[in-house]
Design a protein around this motif. Structure first.
Motif, short mmCIF file in Angstrom:
data_model
loop_
_atom_site.label_atom_id
_atom_site.label_comp_id
_atom_site.label_asym_id
_atom_site.label_seq_id
_atom_site.Cartn_x
_atom_site.Cartn_y
_atom_site.Cartn_z
N ALA A 76 -23.39 -24.86 -45.47
CA ALA A 76 -22.82 -26.03 -45.49
C ALA A 76 -23.91 -27.27 -45.20
O ALA A 76 -23.75 -28.39 -45.63
CB ALA A 76 -21.56 -26.19 -44.82
N ILE A 77 -24.85 -26.86 -44.31
CA ILE A 77 -25.75 -27.75 -43.77
C ILE A 77 -26.78 -28.10 -44.85
O ILE A 77 -27.58 -29.27 -44.82
CB ILE A 77 -26.29 -27.30 -42.43
CG1 ILE A 77 -25.19 -27.33 -41.36
CG2 ILE A 77 -27.45 -27.96 -42.12
CD1 ILE A 77 -25.54 -26.87 -40.06
N GLY A 78 -27.01 -27.10 -45.67
CA GLY A 78 -28.01 -27.42 -46.74
C GLY A 78 -28.73 -26.05 -47.27
O GLY A 78 -29.38 -26.28 -48.28
N MET A 186 -18.23 -33.11 -45.95
CA MET A 186 -17.11 -32.26 -46.66
C MET A 186 -17.67 -31.71 -48.04
O MET A 186 -17.21 -30.55 -48.55
CB MET A 186 -15.98 -33.14 -47.13
CG MET A 186 -14.83 -32.53 -47.83
SD MET A 186 -14.12 -31.18 -46.96
CE MET A 186 -13.32 -32.17 -45.65
N ARG A 187 -18.55 -32.49 -48.70
CA ARG A 187 -19.06 -31.90 -49.82
C ARG A 187 -19.93 -30.63 -49.82
O ARG A 187 -19.96 -29.52 -50.43
CB ARG A 187 -20.19 -33.06 -50.49
CG ARG A 187 -20.76 -32.34 -51.83
CD ARG A 187 -21.80 -33.58 -52.17
NE ARG A 187 -22.35 -33.07 -53.54
CZ ARG A 187 -23.42 -33.98 -54.01
NH1 ARG A 187 -23.59 -35.22 -53.79
NH2 ARG A 187 -23.72 -33.55 -55.35
N ARG A 193 -18.61 -22.75 -50.20
CA ARG A 193 -17.65 -21.66 -50.42
C ARG A 193 -18.15 -20.83 -51.58
O ARG A 193 -17.67 -19.56 -51.76
CB ARG A 193 -16.34 -22.16 -50.36
CG ARG A 193 -15.83 -22.86 -49.42
CD ARG A 193 -14.26 -23.58 -50.02
NE ARG A 193 -13.79 -24.14 -48.69
CZ ARG A 193 -12.52 -24.72 -48.76
NH1 ARG A 193 -11.71 -24.93 -49.77
NH2 ARG A 193 -12.27 -25.34 -47.81
N THR A 194 -18.99 -21.53 -52.59
CA THR A 194 -19.48 -20.91 -53.81
C THR A 194 -20.89 -20.39 -53.53
O THR A 194 -21.27 -19.81 -54.48
CB THR A 194 -19.25 -21.71 -54.76
OG1 THR A 194 -19.76 -22.63 -54.64
CG2 THR A 194 -17.63 -21.88 -55.03
N LYS A 195 -21.79 -20.71 -52.65
CA LYS A 195 -23.14 -20.32 -52.63
C LYS A 195 -23.10 -18.81 -52.27
O LYS A 195 -22.26 -18.27 -51.64
CB LYS A 195 -23.78 -21.13 -51.41
CG LYS A 195 -24.00 -22.58 -51.88
CD LYS A 195 -24.67 -23.36 -50.62
CE LYS A 195 -25.00 -24.79 -50.97
NZ LYS A 195 -25.64 -25.64 -50.22
N PRO A 196 -24.34 -18.37 -52.65
CA PRO A 196 -24.49 -16.76 -52.70
C PRO A 196 -24.63 -16.33 -51.05
O PRO A 196 -25.39 -17.09 -50.59
CB PRO A 196 -25.67 -16.48 -53.80
CG PRO A 196 -25.91 -17.87 -54.42
CD PRO A 196 -25.14 -18.90 -53.86
#
Length: 245
Positions: A76-78, A186-187, A193-196
């Motif tokens: 989520a951080i990048g 939030m983005r 959630r969908t990143k591998p």
């Protein structure tokens, strides 16, 4: 350019620590876990480098399934993707061996991590990874810039700072003020959630150490007040009781 950031899954610094099984096991009950604070600095700088250089960024943790929320926070951080080596991180050498195996498989240019974890504070993994890979390892890195295949760094040494350069590939053990911590928006949380997130089994490696017992630090003693004019008593206490002289 490919960047690998190795993160730890550690108790929050405000957690109350307890042990079980005759002080041989850490009691995780009610403990909140976070990304290691020094690893957070490494991750923050890696995200900046990713944006500046168009690099790919992978986060790695050696841990069991309970560490996946920590990896998701890093996504989520990048970070672009995550790898979890499915094993209990029994000691520094075991963890370094797993990191080195993943690094060899994927040929990362820059491997970043905190200068130490805040649970055991060993500060050894980055050096071991560098040795296992046969590449330079520098710690504690307070500033890091990449210029082509050259990494320009500043690190803290006794009495000042040292400025140095090294060629990629490189292992860096990071600390503040290399970057400011990043808070996932939030983005980022939604995209994480969908990143591998790939789970890999650990390579065979026996732990080189064994925990015989943990011990909490002694409770703080009572404060002794000394009159500001009674220098002799202050010196006596520092010498005979505090034993700092």
């Amino acid at each position: 350019m490919k960047i690998l950031v190795c993160i730890t899954h550690v108790p929050d610094t405000t957690s109350k620590i307890q042990f079980t099984e005759n002080n041989t096991k850490f009691d995780k009950s009610g403990v909140q876990f976070i990304i290691g604070p020094y690893d957070d600095y490494a991750l923050a700088r890696a995200v900046e480098l990713k944006e500046q250089l168009g690099a790919s960024l992978t986060v790695l943790n050696v841990g069991e399934a309970e560490t996946e929320p920590t990896l998701r926070k890093a996504l989520a951080i990048g970070a672009d993707d995550a790898i979890r080596v499915n094993a209990f991180p029994s000691d520094s050498h075991f963890v370094a061996t797993q990191i080195a195996a993943i690094a060899k498989e994927n040929n990362y240019d820059l491997i970043m991590m905190g200068r130490e974890s805040i649970d055991f504070n060993g500060g050894m993994v980055h050096g071991m990874v560098g040795e296992l890979l046969g590449i330079p390892s520098v710690s504690p890195v307070m500033k890091l810039e990449v210029d082509g295949d050259i990494v320009k760094m500043a690190r803290e040494i006794e009495g000042g700072k040292e400025y140095l350069e090294a060629k990629l590939p490189l292992v860096a053990g990071c600390q503040e003020p290399i970057a400011e911590w990043k808070i996932p928006n939030m983005r980022g949380i939604m995209s994480a959630r969908t990143k591998p997130l790939q789970v890999k089994e650990a390579i065979s490696e026996e732990s080189a150490t064994e925990v015989t017992a943990y011990q909490l630090p002694p409770a703080k003693g009572a404060v002794k007040l000394v009159d500001k004019d009674n220098v002799e008593e202050l010196v006596r206490l520092l010498k005979n009781e505090a034993k700092v002289l």
